[in-house]
Design a protein around this motif. Structure first.
Motif, short mmCIF file in Angstrom:
data_model
loop_
_atom_site.label_atom_id
_atom_site.label_comp_id
_atom_site.label_asym_id
_atom_site.label_seq_id
_atom_site.Cartn_x
_atom_site.Cartn_y
_atom_site.Cartn_z
N GLU A 1 4.88 4.26 7.72
CA GLU A 1 3.52 4.83 7.77
C GLU A 1 3.51 6.15 8.53
O GLU A 1 2.79 7.08 8.17
N LYS B 1 0.84 -1.20 0.00
CA LYS B 1 0.00 0.00 0.00
C LYS B 1 0.89 1.26 0.00
O LYS B 1 0.65 2.21 -0.75
N LEU B 2 1.90 1.24 0.85
CA LEU B 2 2.83 2.39 0.93
C LEU B 2 3.58 2.55 -0.40
O LEU B 2 3.76 3.66 -0.89
N THR B 3 3.99 1.43 -0.97
CA THR B 3 4.73 1.47 -2.24
C THR B 3 3.85 2.05 -3.34
O THR B 3 4.29 2.90 -4.13
N ALA B 4 2.59 1.61 -3.36
CA ALA B 4 1.65 2.11 -4.38
C ALA B 4 1.42 3.61 -4.22
O ALA B 4 1.19 4.32 -5.20
N ALA B 5 1.52 4.08 -2.97
CA ALA B 5 1.32 5.52 -2.71
C ALA B 5 2.61 6.31 -2.95
O ALA B 5 2.64 7.53 -2.74
N GLY B 6 3.69 5.64 -3.35
CA GLY B 6 4.91 6.35 -3.74
C GLY B 6 6.09 6.23 -2.81
O GLY B 6 7.15 6.80 -3.06
N HIS B 7 5.94 5.51 -1.70
CA HIS B 7 7.09 5.34 -0.81
C HIS B 7 7.21 3.90 -0.34
O HIS B 7 6.46 3.45 0.54
#
Ligand code: GUN
Length: 283
Positions: A279, A25-31
């Motif tokens: 997060e 989820k974090l990766t998909a949001a750019g980080h």
């Protein structure tokens, strides 16, 4: 064997799957969450631990950097590298594997890590936060033990708990976590006069000494929960814990095996802390 086995591998699998979802989820949001692992010297046990930590990151969507330094690395050079990692926005967690060579002051090194990236939970700010009941990052091994006790619904409020070992990595934070959960906690250690007198009263025993056979069947109350944090080798070179597993498992109600008990949980909680750091963000 009458005791129920507390399966650290199975519980880890469930918890790691949830971590991988959060990382994705974090990766998909750019980080993409990132962990920096630092190893100084060539302690064979540390090499294995560090390799397993890096692999677990890679298997669950957390990127990792791995710095390996020779045993004669200057303390100033290590502190400079930590400073760099503190300021690196791609890195959410920093782990300096302990023990460090004797010429390096490990307290100084731990205090150099930004508390918001201290996924080991060893910095005084994190130790203090745990002590005052407002934990930020909790040390991975005792944190993993708490997850095991919770998963197997071991009652803690009002229980008699004995922790054998008083290290900053396991014994002390373990005692604080059990205390916070409402247990009556006794910390025993190498200077304790009559260890068996304490353990025989205990509903929960956590052994974290680094010595084999510290806890034998005659020292355990029938039905007690026994958690083995030890990672030792027996005379044949086989991995074993601090607990006489064969004997204790005939008396205890629940027991953790070695391997396959606390070990995988330590790494799992490192992944949890790293994703949590990502997060939270660190400015
Ligand atoms: N050495 C033994 N256990 C640990 C741990 O949990 N973290 C670090 N950094 N070093 C260790």
């Amino acid at each position: 064997m009458t005791a129920t086995l507390i399966d650290g591998n199975a519980l880890s699998k469930t918890l790691r799957a949830a971590v991988a979802v959060r990382a994705a989820k974090l990766t998909a949001a750019g980080h993409q969450p990132g962990l920096a692992v630092v190893l100084v010297g060539a302690n064979p046990a540390s090499e294995v631990y560090v390799r397993n930590k890096v692999k677990a990151c890679n298997d669950h969507g957390i990127h990792s950097s791995f710095d390996r330094y020779p045993a004669d690395l200057a303390e100033t050079a290590l502190l400079a590298r930590i400073d760099e990692l503190n300021r690196d926005p791609r890195i959410d967690g920093i782990l300096v594997q302990l023990p460090l060579p004797p010429h390096i002051d490990s307290h100084k090194v731990i205090e150099a890590i930004a508390p918001g990236k201290d996924v080991d939970g060893f910095h005084v700010a994190n130790a203090g936060a745990l002590m005052t009941g407002m934990p930020l990052f909790q040390p991975c091994t005792p944190y993993g033990v708490m997850k095991m006790l919770d998963a197997y619904e071991i009652p803690l409020a009002g229980a008699e708990a004995v922790v054998i070992g008083r290290s900053n990595i396991v014994g002390k934070p373990m005692a604080l976590m059990l205390l916070e959960a409402g247990a009556t906690v006794t910390i025993c250690h190498s200077k304790t006069r009559d260890l068996a007198a304490h353990t025989r009263r205990a509903d929960i025993v956590v052994a974290a000494t680094g010595r084999r056979n510290v806890l034998t069947a005659d020292m355990v109350k029938p039905g007690a929960t026994v958690i083995d944090v030890g990672m030792n080798r027996d005379d044949a070179g086989k991995l074993c814990g601090d607990v006489d597993f064969a004997g204790v498992s005939t008396v205890a109600g629940h027991v953790t095996p070695v391997p396959g008990g606390v070990g995988p949980m330590t790494i799992t909680m490192l992944l949890v802390n790293t994703v949590e750091a990502a997060e939270r963000g660190h400015g």
